[in-house]
Scaffold this motif. Sequence first.
Motif, PDB file in Angstrom:
ATOM      1  N   ASN A 393       0.829  -1.208   0.000  1.00 41.48           N
ATOM      2  CA  ASN A 393       0.000   0.000   0.000  1.00 41.48           C
ATOM      3  C   ASN A 393       0.864   1.259   0.000  1.00 41.48           C
ATOM      4  O   ASN A 393       0.571   2.231  -0.710  1.00 41.48           O
ATOM      5  CB  ASN A 393      -0.912   0.014   1.224  1.00 41.48           C
ATOM      6  CG  ASN A 393      -2.167  -0.799   1.036  1.00 41.48           C
ATOM      7  OD1 ASN A 393      -2.880  -0.641   0.054  1.00 41.48           O
ATOM      8  ND2 ASN A 393      -2.449  -1.687   1.958  1.00 41.48           N
ATOM      9  N   GLY A 394       1.923   1.238   0.818  1.00 43.41           N
ATOM     10  CA  GLY A 394       2.790   2.404   0.915  1.00 43.41           C
ATOM     11  C   GLY A 394       3.517   2.698  -0.383  1.00 43.41           C
ATOM     12  O   GLY A 394       3.610   3.860  -0.810  1.00 43.41           O
ATOM     13  N   LEU A 395       4.046   1.668  -1.032  1.00 44.26           N
ATOM     14  CA  LEU A 395       4.724   1.880  -2.312  1.00 44.26           C
ATOM     15  C   LEU A 395       3.752   2.422  -3.365  1.00 44.26           C
ATOM     16  O   LEU A 395       4.103   3.300  -4.161  1.00 44.26           O
ATOM     17  CB  LEU A 395       5.349   0.565  -2.789  1.00 44.26           C
ATOM     18  CG  LEU A 395       6.509   0.023  -1.940  1.00 44.26           C
ATOM     19  CD1 LEU A 395       6.950  -1.346  -2.452  1.00 44.26           C
ATOM     20  CD2 LEU A 395       7.683   1.001  -1.929  1.00 44.26           C
ATOM     21  N   PHE A 396       2.538   1.882  -3.351  1.00 42.48           N
ATOM     22  CA  PHE A 396       1.521   2.402  -4.273  1.00 42.48           C
ATOM     23  C   PHE A 396       1.225   3.874  -3.980  1.00 42.48           C
ATOM     24  O   PHE A 396       1.156   4.707  -4.893  1.00 42.48           O
ATOM     25  CB  PHE A 396       0.232   1.580  -4.148  1.00 42.48           C
ATOM     26  CG  PHE A 396      -0.943   2.206  -4.844  1.00 42.48           C
ATOM     27  CD1 PHE A 396      -1.107   2.075  -6.202  1.00 42.48           C
ATOM     28  CD2 PHE A 396      -1.878   2.952  -4.129  1.00 42.48           C
ATOM     29  CE1 PHE A 396      -2.183   2.672  -6.856  1.00 42.48           C
ATOM     30  CE2 PHE A 396      -2.952   3.541  -4.767  1.00 42.48           C
ATOM     31  CZ  PHE A 396      -3.103   3.404  -6.131  1.00 42.48           C
ATOM     32  N   GLY A 397       1.013   4.212  -2.703  1.00 41.84           N
ATOM     33  CA  GLY A 397       0.700   5.590  -2.337  1.00 41.84           C
ATOM     34  C   GLY A 397       1.801   6.557  -2.713  1.00 41.84           C
ATOM     35  O   GLY A 397       1.527   7.692  -3.140  1.00 41.84           O
ATOM     36  N   GLU A 490       3.296  -3.706 -10.385  1.00 38.80           N
ATOM     37  CA  GLU A 490       2.187  -3.231 -11.209  1.00 38.80           C
ATOM     38  C   GLU A 490       0.973  -4.143 -11.074  1.00 38.80           C
ATOM     39  O   GLU A 490      -0.171  -3.662 -10.977  1.00 38.80           O
ATOM     40  CB  GLU A 490       2.599  -3.138 -12.677  1.00 38.80           C
ATOM     41  CG  GLU A 490       1.469  -2.622 -13.559  1.00 38.80           C
ATOM     42  CD  GLU A 490       1.922  -2.318 -14.982  1.00 38.80           C
ATOM     43  OE1 GLU A 490       1.045  -1.949 -15.807  1.00 38.80           O
ATOM     44  OE2 GLU A 490       3.133  -2.433 -15.271  1.00 38.80           O
ATOM     45  N   ALA A 491       1.200  -5.452 -11.055  1.00 39.16           N
ATOM     46  CA  ALA A 491       0.079  -6.388 -10.914  1.00 39.16           C
ATOM     47  C   ALA A 491      -0.661  -6.152  -9.600  1.00 39.16           C
ATOM     48  O   ALA A 491      -1.896  -6.113  -9.556  1.00 39.16           O
ATOM     49  CB  ALA A 491       0.588  -7.829 -10.990  1.00 39.16           C
ATOM     50  N   MET A 492       0.087  -5.977  -8.509  1.00 38.18           N
ATOM     51  CA  MET A 492      -0.555  -5.748  -7.214  1.00 38.18           C
ATOM     52  C   MET A 492      -1.247  -4.392  -7.166  1.00 38.18           C
ATOM     53  O   MET A 492      -2.345  -4.268  -6.614  1.00 38.18           O
ATOM     54  CB  MET A 492       0.493  -5.881  -6.096  1.00 38.18           C
ATOM     55  CG  MET A 492       0.959  -7.309  -5.860  1.00 38.18           C
ATOM     56  SD  MET A 492       2.077  -7.515  -4.444  1.00 38.18           S
ATOM     57  CE  MET A 492       3.638  -7.016  -5.168  1.00 38.18           C
ATOM     58  N   PHE A 493      -0.619  -3.378  -7.750  1.00 40.10           N
ATOM     59  CA  PHE A 493      -1.219  -2.040  -7.740  1.00 40.10           C
ATOM     60  C   PHE A 493      -2.532  -2.022  -8.524  1.00 40.10           C
ATOM     61  O   PHE A 493      -3.514  -1.401  -8.113  1.00 40.10           O
ATOM     62  CB  PHE A 493      -0.255  -1.014  -8.331  1.00 40.10           C
ATOM     63  CG  PHE A 493       0.990  -0.773  -7.509  1.00 40.10           C
ATOM     64  CD1 PHE A 493       1.092  -1.263  -6.203  1.00 40.10           C
ATOM     65  CD2 PHE A 493       2.058  -0.063  -8.037  1.00 40.10           C
ATOM     66  CE1 PHE A 493       2.238  -1.033  -5.450  1.00 40.10           C
ATOM     67  CE2 PHE A 493       3.202   0.172  -7.281  1.00 40.10           C
ATOM     68  CZ  PHE A 493       3.293  -0.314  -5.992  1.00 40.10           C
ATOM     69  N   ARG A 494      -2.538  -2.719  -9.662  1.00 42.45           N
ATOM     70  CA  ARG A 494      -3.762  -2.726 -10.468  1.00 42.45           C
ATOM     71  C   ARG A 494      -4.886  -3.476  -9.760  1.00 42.45           C
ATOM     72  O   ARG A 494      -6.053  -3.071  -9.824  1.00 42.45           O
ATOM     73  CB  ARG A 494      -3.485  -3.328 -11.850  1.00 42.45           C
ATOM     74  CG  ARG A 494      -2.638  -2.418 -12.739  1.00 42.45           C
ATOM     75  CD  ARG A 494      -2.591  -2.914 -14.175  1.00 42.45           C
ATOM     76  NE  ARG A 494      -1.786  -2.031 -15.013  1.00 42.45           N
ATOM     77  CZ  ARG A 494      -2.221  -0.897 -15.561  1.00 42.45           C
ATOM     78  NH1 ARG A 494      -3.462  -0.505 -15.336  1.00 42.45           N
ATOM     79  NH2 ARG A 494      -1.417  -0.160 -16.316  1.00 42.45           N
TER      80      ARG A 494
END
Length: 571
Positions: A393-397, A490-494
């Motif tokens: 979550n943090g890397l995505f944010g 990218e897969a997890m973020f999507r």
Amino acid sequence: MTTFDPASVPRTADLDNPLYYLENMETVVRWVLDHHGDLLTGSEFRLLETFLGLETEEKALLTRLVMRTGELFRADKLVYPELDSPVSEILHRLVSADWLEPEPLLDLDQLFRLFTLAELRPAFADTLQELGHSRTLPKATMKTVLSDHFSEARTLDQWFDTGEAWVVCLRHMALFDRIRLMFFGNLRQTWSDFVLVELGYQSYEQVPFTAESRAFSHREEVDCYLAMQACRDQLDEGVPAFEVWSQVPGPVTNAWLASRRDRLLLELGRQAERQGDRELALTVWARSQHREARLKQLRLLERMKRHEEAWGIASHWQSEEMSDAERQGLDRILKRVAPKVGEPRPAPITTLPINEWQISLPRPAVGSVEWAAAEHLHRPEAPVAYVENTLINGLFGLLCWSAIFKPVPGAFFHPFHTGPADLTREDFVERRRPDFEACFATLGDGGYQQRILDTWHGKQGLANPFVIWPALSQDLIELALECIPAEHLEAMFRRLLLNVKEHRSGFPDLIQFHPQRPDDEPRYEMVEVKGPGDRLQDHQRRWLDFFAREGIPASVCYVRWDEDSGVGSRE
């Protein structure tokens, strides 16, 4: 689109100022008058201007009362040393200015909240004795005994001789609630949010304000919100659901208010079912678009053995787009209901096997099973971090900070947002699709690592709904970026964006890095830890199935306690 003057953006008062709370209140009032004045009636507008024109001590004391709980106060209990004049004198001036009611009607509940047992016993001793009860009953028992005898509200002097005690009631509290709603866009945030910012407990990203950024465009929308809040308050107080249902506003076109109405209907249906009103629960859930409402409707129909009706709704829904959780819940219902209506069971959802393993560890004297497993697995060449939902979550944010805080109309309307107001709405991603795609493009061109680190440095400490700052050290981020391939991120973020509310949780507890491994071998593994008797939750299983499909290294470690051994072992 016209941007508000940056100089007018609210700021919190300096806490060294003993009247900091008044300065904050004046900030809100001026902001509302300047930017929401068209949503106020003429009398409300003039009343707020009158407030600003009061003498400082009058404004200060009135603000103190507004910021407290309730509308009734004992004048003899109000002590504010920052005010030079006696509080009683200021109260009389506020009464004269029509801001306070000097002789409010009090019912028995209100009276008992305002006065102590020592004050109440002498006042009701004779009445208790006449009713055949002890003069020294406990307070709660005394109120119960007297409730049938005193059913009407009275002024304080009609209740008993209180000596120096004096009760006042705030007038116009509804107006202050209304301006708080228009400023914050909700009634969850309170006046104390200003103080939290000043004390450094929370800092917020500053997003440009525009006329379209306001939470409400029409007064009717403010009224609708307040009406829904009143319904929610009644549900919390245990008011029968059928009484609340008659007060729920009808469907609205404002998407933000519509989502709030859907949540209200979800809770109203829950209350109706708990109170035995199953038909009302079905009716309410059928009119809610909340993700959970339709599953609740189907489960209740199933319990009521109305299988044909449940099958019809479920079969129609099956062809629509839905989240993983909805798909899983619907599949289970279809399996159970199909035999009852003479239909074949639907083909099961295929899932890939989960990599599971077990270790035996000595039971730790302190700490959780996750920490015990992390300590056991950690090696200098293969460090382990206990991250749970914070890392991905943090890397995505950090990567998508600009998209998350894009000044989309209706998403940000005051300076104290931890995230956009539409974060969990279905159209959250669609309204920002090009911005998210631009962020994800950096995962393909290699620019994501520097982008994440630059954001970590530049936005340090600012509130973000995906970023838990204490859990994200620079060393952890650099190690994660070194070991987790961009395509996995990218897969997890999507997937995260498919259902932000649901998919922000369920990540494995631990991550183990293998930075010394060659690039063609997995250089990290996520590990979900389960102690004795614990089992995987549905949302965890869905993530693990996703990881297996995407080739993302993840496993489940089952820990059992070896009471006789001081050494852990992997099995």
